[in-house]
Design a protein around this motif. Structure first.
Motif, PDB file in Angstrom:
ATOM      1  N   VAL A 166      11.384  36.708   9.820  1.00 52.34           N
ATOM      2  CA  VAL A 166      11.485  38.043   9.718  1.00 52.34           C
ATOM      3  C   VAL A 166      11.415  38.800  11.038  1.00 52.34           C
ATOM      4  N   SER A 167      11.677  39.896  11.260  1.00 47.01           N
ATOM      5  CA  SER A 167      11.620  40.546  12.600  1.00 47.01           C
ATOM      6  C   SER A 167      10.147  40.732  13.164  1.00 47.01           C
ATOM      7  N   GLY A 168      10.295  40.459  14.433  1.00 45.19           N
ATOM      8  CA  GLY A 168       8.911  40.797  14.949  1.00 45.19           C
ATOM      9  C   GLY A 168       8.751  42.129  15.492  1.00 45.19           C
ATOM     10  N   LYS A 169       9.614  43.107  15.219  1.00 43.94           N
ATOM     11  CA  LYS A 169       9.393  44.535  15.614  1.00 43.94           C
ATOM     12  C   LYS A 169       8.797  45.371  14.307  1.00 43.94           C
ATOM     13  N   GLY A 170       8.507  44.647  13.486  1.00 49.44           N
ATOM     14  CA  GLY A 170       7.827  45.555  12.115  1.00 49.44           C
ATOM     15  C   GLY A 170       8.897  46.331  11.600  1.00 49.44           C
TER      16      GLY A 170
END
Length: 363
Positions: free
Chosen positions: A47-51
């Motif tokens: 998943v993206s760590g940028k939310g």
């Protein structure tokens, strides 16, 4: 008098029956893959760590190959952009599967051709070697980090479909961010045991050396903990390195792990903490000392998450039950395979947990 079935009706029934048999065969195959931990369906997710909600699901087989491609790149000190280009290329060429077929004599993750000087068929089918060859060619492309991904990849691959690489950039970027350690606790796998590689602590050590080079075991004496319980956990520096595990014997960052010496004798063992869940096997402890930059100039936190995510990506292949780093842990088969807060007793224990990657094998 009963009505005789027409040839058309019999044909329809035959086609229906054939389709049903094929459907049941596929369903049976997927069930077997699920039970045995095969690569027939997604078992991993990043998943993206940028939310921003971006995610990518992939199989354990793809996870292992993506982790190897990333490790080879970072061991050479290459930037995350190089890893993203390599992963997008492999996604397009082989769907991150180490296939032994392709157009003409193309083989492997990057569909490299022996007849074009990429190596022997045996070499190309080694993911570590083929990734190294890709990077060797990529770094010769002037300004490759500033080029559009599809242009940089095409300069290496010379594909007949040069625009095809671009569609894989979003997924490759997610994988690269997680597997280089740039984003923390973003890669998970179900961890169903596979049966294609040696398992146990020795198998983990050998795989680490193969992908990262021998110096991955050298910092502060990477150790293997025995499973019997004891009252306390030794600090990362308490165990002397095994013969040959020193940095002096490590290959340079540009050396492919396939040319590295065979793994050294098993490291000195020390007891695991009492009552730790999942310590029924053995634990490989990889110290990540604060303030010590890792390969490629990456800080200790990023290096720690790279090693932790590498372990999770290899969980099915190497029979890994639990991975802990930075106060969080992943446990095979847990709900949603998510990273959760690790229970660590005392301030000293919390400090040690933040400074080491602990990989617990199933046996």
């Amino acid at each position: 008098m009963p009505e005789q079935s027409s040839p058309q009706r019999r044909g329809r029934l035959f086609r229906f029956g054939s389709g049903l048999v094929a459907l049941l065969a596929v369903a049976g195959y997927l069930v077997v893959q699920y039970v045995t931990g095969g690569s027939g369906g997604p078992g991993c997710k990043v998943v993206s760590g940028k939310g921003d909600g971006a995610s990518y699901e992939f199989t354990p087989e793809q996870a292992v190959n993506a982790a190897t491609i990333t490790a080879v790149g970072t061991a050479r000190g290459l930037p995350e952009r190089a890893v993203t280009i390599a992963l997008a290329t492999a996604l397009q060429e082989s769907a991150l599967r180490n296939i032994d077929y392709g157009d003409r004599d193309s083989l492997g993750l990057f569909q490299q051709r022996p007849s074009q000087g990429w190596g022997t068929p045996r070499e190309i089918m080694d993911p570590t070697y083929s990734a190294g060859e890709f990077y060797d060619h990529l770094v010769k492309v002037p300004g490759y980090t500033r080029l559009p991904l599809t242009v940089a990849a095409q300069r290496v691959q010379r594909s007949g479909f040069p625009q095809a690489y671009a569609k894989h950039e979003p997924d490759a970027s997610l994988l690269a961010a997680a597997l280089t350690g740039q984003s923390a606790a973003t890669l998970t796998c179900e961890g169903r045991p596979g049966a294609t590689r040696a398992s146990g602590a020795d198998g983990v050590r050998a795989a680490l050396v193969r992908d990262f080079g021998r110096d991955v075991l050298a910092p502060a004496a990477a150790q293997v903990d025995a499973s019997p319980s004891s009252a306390s956990t030794p600090s990362p520096g308490d165990t002397a390195p095994s013969p040959g595990d020193t940095a002096a014997s490590a290959p340079s960052p540009g050396t492919s792990a396939t040319t590295a010496p065979s793994p050294a004798a098993p490291a000195t063992t020390a007891p695991s903490p009492s009552g730790s869940a999942g310590d029924g096997g053995r634990t490989v402890t990889l110290p990540v000392p604060p303030g010590t930059p890792s390969a490629g100039g990456r800080g200790p936190d990023q290096r720690g998450w790279q090693l932790a995510h590498w372990a999770v990506a290899n969980a099915s292949e190497l029979h890994i039950a639990r991975v802990a780093y930075g106060g969080r842990e992943w446990v095979a088969g847990s709900t949603a395979s998510e990273w959760r807060e690790a229970a660590v007793a005392g301030t000293a224990g919390a400090e040690r947990a933040a400074e080491t990657v602990r990989i617990v094998t199933m046996r």
